[in-house]
Design an enzyme around this catalytic site. Sequence first.
Site, PDB file in Angstrom:
ATOM      1  N   ASP A   1       0.965  -1.226  -0.036  1.00 31.64           N
ATOM      2  CA  ASP A   1      -0.080  -0.054   0.082  1.00 31.64           C
ATOM      3  C   ASP A   1       0.929   1.288   0.052  1.00 31.64           C
ATOM      4  O   ASP A   1       2.028   1.231   0.212  1.00 31.64           O
ATOM      5  CB  ASP A   1      -0.954  -0.136   1.462  1.00 31.64           C
ATOM      6  CG  ASP A   1      -1.561   1.169   1.314  1.00 31.64           C
ATOM      7  OD1 ASP A   1      -2.284   1.647   0.585  1.00 31.64           O
ATOM      8  OD2 ASP A   1      -1.416   1.782   2.570  1.00 31.64           O
TER       9      ASP A   1
ATOM     10  N   ASP B   1      -0.265   5.110   0.736  1.00 36.23           N
ATOM     11  CA  ASP B   1      -0.647   6.254   2.032  1.00 36.23           C
ATOM     12  C   ASP B   1      -0.570   5.512   3.105  1.00 36.23           C
ATOM     13  O   ASP B   1      -1.280   4.461   3.359  1.00 36.23           O
ATOM     14  CB  ASP B   1      -1.734   7.118   1.733  1.00 36.23           C
ATOM     15  CG  ASP B   1      -1.425   7.815   0.479  1.00 36.23           C
ATOM     16  OD1 ASP B   1      -0.539   8.662   0.442  1.00 36.23           O
ATOM     17  OD2 ASP B   1      -2.267   8.055  -0.163  1.00 36.23           O
TER      18      ASP B   1
ATOM     19  N   ASP C   1      -1.555  -0.639   5.877  1.00 36.89           N
ATOM     20  CA  ASP C   1      -1.685  -0.161   7.283  1.00 36.89           C
ATOM     21  C   ASP C   1      -3.223   0.005   7.809  1.00 36.89           C
ATOM     22  O   ASP C   1      -3.554   0.468   8.833  1.00 36.89           O
ATOM     23  CB  ASP C   1      -1.093   1.350   7.391  1.00 36.89           C
ATOM     24  CG  ASP C   1      -1.880   2.203   6.390  1.00 36.89           C
ATOM     25  OD1 ASP C   1      -2.042   2.049   5.227  1.00 36.89           O
ATOM     26  OD2 ASP C   1      -2.571   3.144   6.949  1.00 36.89           O
TER      27      ASP C   1
END
Length: 225
Positions: A10, A12, A173
Amino acid sequence: MTDLRLVIFDVDGTLVDSQADILSAMGAAFAVADLPAPSRPEILGIVGLSLPQAIAHLAPEADAAQLDAMVVGYKAAYTELRAEGGVELSSPLYPGIREVLETLNARPETLLGVATGKSRRGLDKLLDGHGLRELFVTQQCADDHPSKPHPAMLHEAVAVTGVDAARAVMIGDTEFDMEMARAAGLPGIGVSWGYHPVSRLGAAHTVIDKAAELPALLDTLWEAA
């Protein structure tokens, strides 16, 4: 089947910390519709979704025209913020990320990829700004797929690289990353430094606290496979 391994990240909240610009741009988007901006936890809670889905989730009372205007407003504000500060200030890499990417990239059997809710334009700007584009052999983004947690990004990443799904892994995240990984049949490794609390990463195979932990963890994961 090959011996190649694929590590998909991922962006951001995992590779870069762009929360300041995300919060500011979302505030600008809500101002366009003359709506009160959501709180910081509410905004960070939808990071990972594609932008239209994220805004629709945060503004369920908005009509279609408002939602479209808010998406345009967000993109304009985010682009302006990035131009003012530059990528390294606007979306700095988290500690240890560059070193880990370079370590993994140096392994001949390991391929790197990204799967992100960012647009193609936003992803290109970020990777070029950090000099990371050449590290990622597959770059899946919101322009080409349904929003996370739909597994399409991961299915495509596995298909285009020719890597067996059993030798691929997703790093992220948010719960959307982990649910996407589970839906695609890949182990998901959560990171604790991003935007969703660890309590939301229940679908993760495991969670790490430092980027430097990743290479050894991947070795252990694949040795056990």
